[in-house]
Design a protein around this motif. Structure first.
Motif: not given
Length: 479
Positions: A27-33, A221-227, A246-254
């Motif tokens: 998730i983090i890998g997809i979102i952080i592009g 974008a990409g938070w839905n892809y793990l589904n 967990g991943s969305l919390t980390i991404v938002t803080v970053i």
């Protein structure tokens, strides 16, 4: 000769190899592009103030988090791979599911991969063309090499694809941490001019805020892809919600801290001037703070985009695989490699579509279309959850939200979609037309069963050829 007779293997199926850590990295890998390296300029442009831009980044994160936990419940309620497609299929039937698949595969999957491949090429080549424009032929060539490399990894091994995701996720997070550390060092040394009177001249018109929201939301974008990978997760009922939240919390803080770091070094005016130079804000940031090491930042950005592309390949190819298993795409796309136990035909098909879009001159518009398309799909998916709560209240759910949360997400999603239509009516109508094109395609290729024998013979011959060429067979079904 039937397709089932080529080989008889008792354990040909996708393996459960994704745990919480791997799921979070996907998730983090997809979102952080490319988003966090480019979108801060767009958000600042439409909000016109530092304070309002920070609020938008937090709101985009909260909206994405809300959507992600709603999707987490959907994932444990219907624990199958395929994401929105499978949820809509189970709830509203094959036509709605096909349209969802059509939108996701064409306007979100293929277009996004093609666009990101060119962005990847741009930043990988930037150090070599520091004083001149990058030739378009070089961009396309390197972009295609990037697509081919990721496709090869995903054909070879699911474990290697997830390992690549983990590696590039760690790399891009380290790059952002470097930016954050440098920025906060400058901030603590007194570089606070950007934060003086942060809400001065804020643009509060609904249309401008909607456009700013889209810029920020694209970065999330990409938070839905793990589904899309639920059936390949170890204990998805427990691990899927943990990985998503967990991943969305980390991404938002970053994201929020990275934007603070940018503004501790660059003034709002300097950031807005970057938009005319076709470079990432992180590259300009590095030029002013990292000295001789600044040449590494374009490579970091390119690696970040490469990792995001890998996650998209890993996820969207499973949508193709699942849709083919339901008869909505050719049978061969639902087959698994005998040797590597990967959905090889689905990966290759997605790569081929992405290659076609790589040569499309209007790729920037198609990327904007992806945002509108996702609003449509996410609205349909959340409607599934509300529908299942009402019609099937006794379905086993290991993770259950208050019903007000999916309703709130659906209302916000509709509001954003309406603002989009209001701001860009012509583009929105074109988007609706592309979505509607899925209906006649569904009728011709799915509903129409009595096709001429010449057509069915050709289809069967092509399926057998693909099986022989790539050594793939239908997945072994569990009893």
């Amino acid at each position: 000769m039937t397709t089932d007779k080529i080989v008889n293997h008792t354990d040909i199926k996708l393996q459960k190899s994704i745990g919480v850590f791997q799921g979070m990295c996907i998730i983090i890998g997809i979102i952080i592009g490319s988003g966090i390296f480019v979108s801060p300029i767009g958000v600042l442009k439409y909000t016109n103030s530092v304070g309002m831009s920070m609020i938008l980044w937090v709101l985009c994160g909260l909206f994405s988090a809300l959507g992600s936990i709603v999707y987490a419940e959907l994932g444990v309620t219907i624990p199958k791979s395929g994401g929105e497609y499978i949820y809509i299929l189970e709830s509203f039937g094959p036509l709605s599911a096909f349209i969802c698949m059509w939108i996701t595969f064409v306007t979100i999957g293929g277009v996004s991969l093609a666009a990101n491949s060119l962005i990847f090429a741009q930043y990988i080549l930037q150090p070599l063309f520091a004083s001149c424009d990058i030739p378009n032929s070089a961009l396309i060539l390197v972009g295609l090499l990037g697509l081919a490399s990721i496709a090869a990894i995903n054909c070879y091994s699911v474990k290697w694809a997830t390992r690549a995701t983990v590696f590039f996720t760690i790399s891009k997070v380290l790059a952002l941490l470097i930016i954050i550390v440098i920025g906060f060092y400058k901030l603590f040394r007194g570089n606070v001019l950007s934060f003086t009177d942060p809400f001065a001249d804020s643009n509060t018109s609904p249309g401008s805020l909607a456009l700013a929201f889209y810029q920020g939301f694209w970065a999330y974008a990409g938070w839905n892809y793990l589904n899309f990978l639920t059936s390949e997760m170890i204990n998805p009922a427990r691990n899927l919600p943990i990985a998503i939240i967990g991943s969305l919390t980390i991404v938002t803080v970053i994201y929020v801290t990275t934007n603070i770091a940018y503004l501790a070094v660059l003034s709002p005016r300097e950031m807005l001037e970057i938009s005319s130079k076709s470079v990432a804000v992180a590259v300009v940031f590095a030029d002013q703070t990292m000295g001789m090491f600044s040449c590494l930042m374009p490579i970091f950005v390119g690696a970040s985009v490469f990792g995001s592309m890998n996650g998209e390949f890993l996820s969207v190819s499973r949508l193709t695989y699942t849709a083919a298993g339901q008869g909505h795409l050719p049978e061969s796309l639902a087959m698994v490699s005998i040797k590597y136990l990967t959905p090889m035909p689905a990966v290759i098909f997605l790569a081929a579509l992405s290659v076609v879009f790589t040569f499309t001159p209007s790729i920037s518009y198609l990327i904007e279309l992806a945002g509108f398309s996702f609003c449509v799909i996410s609205g349909m998916a959340v409607s599934c959850l509300i529908y299942l709560r009402i019609k099937c209240p006794n379905l086993p759910r290991s993770f259950k939200l208050p019903l007000v949360l999916p309703i709130m997400f659906l209302l916000l999603d509709l509001f954003i979609g309406i603002l989009t239509v209001y701001e860009k009516p012509t583009d929105s109508l074109i988007g609706v037309a592309i979505i509607a094109l899925g209906i006649p395609i569904y009728i011709i290729f799915v509903v129409w069963k009595s096709k001429p024998k010449s057509v069915t013979n050709l289809t069967e011959s092509l399926t057998i050829y693909i099986q022989k060429t790539f050594l793939v067979v239908p997945e072994e079904k569990e009893n």
